[in-house]
Motif scaffolding. Sequence first.
Motif, PDB file in Angstrom:
ATOM      1  N   VAL A   1       1.058  -1.054  -0.415  1.00 29.41           N
ATOM      2  CA  VAL A   1      -0.069  -0.530   0.379  1.00 29.41           C
ATOM      3  C   VAL A   1       0.835   1.108  -0.150  1.00 29.41           C
ATOM      4  O   VAL A   1       1.862   1.183   0.894  1.00 29.41           O
ATOM      5  CB  VAL A   1      -0.700   0.369   1.502  1.00 29.41           C
ATOM      6  CG1 VAL A   1      -1.829   1.173   1.138  1.00 29.41           C
ATOM      7  CG2 VAL A   1      -1.982  -1.361   1.164  1.00 29.41           C
ATOM      8  N   ALA A   2       0.900   2.209  -1.132  1.00 30.69           N
ATOM      9  CA  ALA A   2       1.508   3.222  -0.924  1.00 30.69           C
ATOM     10  C   ALA A   2       0.999   4.487  -1.139  1.00 30.69           C
ATOM     11  O   ALA A   2      -1.247   4.645  -1.866  1.00 30.69           O
ATOM     12  CB  ALA A   2       1.762   3.234  -2.261  1.00 30.69           C
ATOM     13  N   VAL A   3       0.713   5.448  -0.026  1.00 32.40           N
ATOM     14  CA  VAL A   3      -0.126   7.086  -0.253  1.00 32.40           C
ATOM     15  C   VAL A   3       0.847   8.106  -0.108  1.00 32.40           C
ATOM     16  O   VAL A   3       1.099   8.273   0.414  1.00 32.40           O
ATOM     17  CB  VAL A   3      -0.864   6.823   1.506  1.00 32.40           C
ATOM     18  CG1 VAL A   3      -2.410   8.113   1.554  1.00 32.40           C
ATOM     19  CG2 VAL A   3      -1.588   5.508   1.513  1.00 32.40           C
ATOM     20  N   ARG A   4      -0.016   9.016  -0.466  1.00 30.46           N
ATOM     21  CA  ARG A   4       0.247  10.260  -1.066  1.00 30.46           C
ATOM     22  C   ARG A   4      -0.900  11.239   0.057  1.00 30.46           C
ATOM     23  O   ARG A   4      -1.950  11.035  -1.139  1.00 30.46           O
ATOM     24  CB  ARG A   4       0.508  11.076  -2.713  1.00 30.46           C
ATOM     25  CG  ARG A   4       0.644  12.250  -2.648  1.00 30.46           C
ATOM     26  CD  ARG A   4       0.368  12.445  -3.723  1.00 30.46           C
ATOM     27  NE  ARG A   4      -0.406  13.181  -4.195  1.00 30.46           N
ATOM     28  CZ  ARG A   4      -1.126  13.928  -5.521  1.00 30.46           C
ATOM     29  NH1 ARG A   4      -0.066  13.595  -6.266  1.00 30.46           N
ATOM     30  NH2 ARG A   4      -2.031  13.757  -5.906  1.00 30.46           N
ATOM     31  N   ASP A   5      -0.591  12.197   1.176  1.00 30.93           N
ATOM     32  CA  ASP A   5      -0.981  12.368   2.207  1.00 30.93           C
ATOM     33  C   ASP A   5      -0.479  13.869   1.425  1.00 30.93           C
ATOM     34  O   ASP A   5       0.209  14.323   2.195  1.00 30.93           O
ATOM     35  CB  ASP A   5      -1.410  12.187   3.609  1.00 30.93           C
ATOM     36  CG  ASP A   5      -2.037  12.998   4.252  1.00 30.93           C
ATOM     37  OD1 ASP A   5      -2.955  13.132   3.667  1.00 30.93           O
ATOM     38  OD2 ASP A   5      -1.410  13.164   5.379  1.00 30.93           O
TER      39      ASP A   5
ATOM     40  N   THR B   1       1.604   0.059  11.242  1.00 36.59           N
ATOM     41  CA  THR B   1       2.541   0.875  10.338  1.00 36.59           C
ATOM     42  C   THR B   1       2.763   2.460   9.728  1.00 36.59           C
ATOM     43  O   THR B   1       1.061   2.690  11.235  1.00 36.59           O
ATOM     44  CB  THR B   1       2.421   0.322   8.477  1.00 36.59           C
ATOM     45  OG1 THR B   1       1.456   0.166   8.333  1.00 36.59           O
ATOM     46  CG2 THR B   1       3.163  -1.409   9.050  1.00 36.59           C
ATOM     47  N   SER B   2       2.815   2.792   9.467  1.00 35.79           N
ATOM     48  CA  SER B   2       2.737   4.190   9.418  1.00 35.79           C
ATOM     49  C   SER B   2       1.098   4.419   9.116  1.00 35.79           C
ATOM     50  O   SER B   2       0.636   5.738   8.976  1.00 35.79           O
ATOM     51  CB  SER B   2       4.665   5.153   8.995  1.00 35.79           C
ATOM     52  OG  SER B   2       4.106   4.414   7.040  1.00 35.79           O
ATOM     53  N   ILE B   3       0.889   3.857   7.803  1.00 35.39           N
ATOM     54  CA  ILE B   3      -0.323   3.795   7.335  1.00 35.39           C
ATOM     55  C   ILE B   3      -1.428   4.158   8.949  1.00 35.39           C
ATOM     56  O   ILE B   3      -2.454   5.243   8.245  1.00 35.39           O
ATOM     57  CB  ILE B   3      -0.583   2.930   6.308  1.00 35.39           C
ATOM     58  CG1 ILE B   3       0.371   2.214   5.648  1.00 35.39           C
ATOM     59  CG2 ILE B   3      -2.342   2.982   5.866  1.00 35.39           C
ATOM     60  CD1 ILE B   3       0.739   3.578   4.331  1.00 35.39           C
ATOM     61  N   GLY B   4      -1.338   3.696   9.197  1.00 35.87           N
ATOM     62  CA  GLY B   4      -2.427   3.885  10.858  1.00 35.87           C
ATOM     63  C   GLY B   4      -2.156   4.776  11.568  1.00 35.87           C
ATOM     64  O   GLY B   4      -3.310   5.325  11.942  1.00 35.87           O
ATOM     65  N   ALA B   5      -1.187   6.456  11.079  1.00 36.98           N
ATOM     66  CA  ALA B   5      -1.114   7.198  11.721  1.00 36.98           C
ATOM     67  C   ALA B   5      -1.665   8.181  10.503  1.00 36.98           C
ATOM     68  O   ALA B   5      -1.660   9.236  10.750  1.00 36.98           O
ATOM     69  CB  ALA B   5       0.518   7.336  11.796  1.00 36.98           C
TER      70      ALA B   5
END
Length: 250
Positions: free
Chosen positions: A184-188, A223-227
């Motif tokens: 999973v990759a996210v641009r926020d 992971t960092s996604i949870g933040a």
Amino acid sequence: MLLRLPTTLPEAQECLTDGAIPVGGATLVWAAWQRDGFPEQAVSLREVPEANVLGAGELGAAVLLHRIDERVPEVLRRAASGIGTGAVRRTATVGGNVVGSTLRCLLPAALVLDARARVLAAEGPFETDLSELLAKKPLLLSLRWNDPLVSGYRKVTEAPGGPPPLVVATAVHATEEGGQVLRVAVRDGYEFLSESVPCGTGTGTDPDPGTDSDAVLDALWATSIGALPEEAREVVREQVVSVLERAAER
């Protein structure tokens, strides 16, 4: 400004040795050059075959965004189709977007594909990972990857003039051990997050796919996604459940 158009890697290497600046599709650098001044030399890879590959697990840096089609995984194709207008996509290149842009709309897709970068330096071509590509910004020749089982992509609609829209890219890959891994990759905003967690054996015999999705999401939230903010996490949850369901159907 002298625009150099090499047709081979040795010619492109010579351009770099002479100090030529990569121009990409010029959709991003042109305005800056008009403001700050043009370099003496620029180099374009549009005539170099190695930078124009498309398909079979590789995408060249000189490929125009509008040419990206079913020969690449869904996540990469959908990411490219959502960049700018049709006019922009007919001019902008893969390399310019990944390396030259602050938005880097293709980067989440490249991250979930676990892509490697083939780059060219004055010393010659070599392969590196995406983190080094973005940190040192050598001249990108192409992206290479192993095709996933399934992939997905969503770009959230945002009001014009606001921050960059949220992007969520997902992919399920088979492992050498016979299992599967979810990437999973996210641009926020202007920040990029990328994580991976195990997501099953790939046997398709799990009697309760919902429970399996819940377990995968629990691992992902650790992971960092949870933040991420709650709204962003909901988009991630929807995309993860969707891609896991599609992987289970294979």
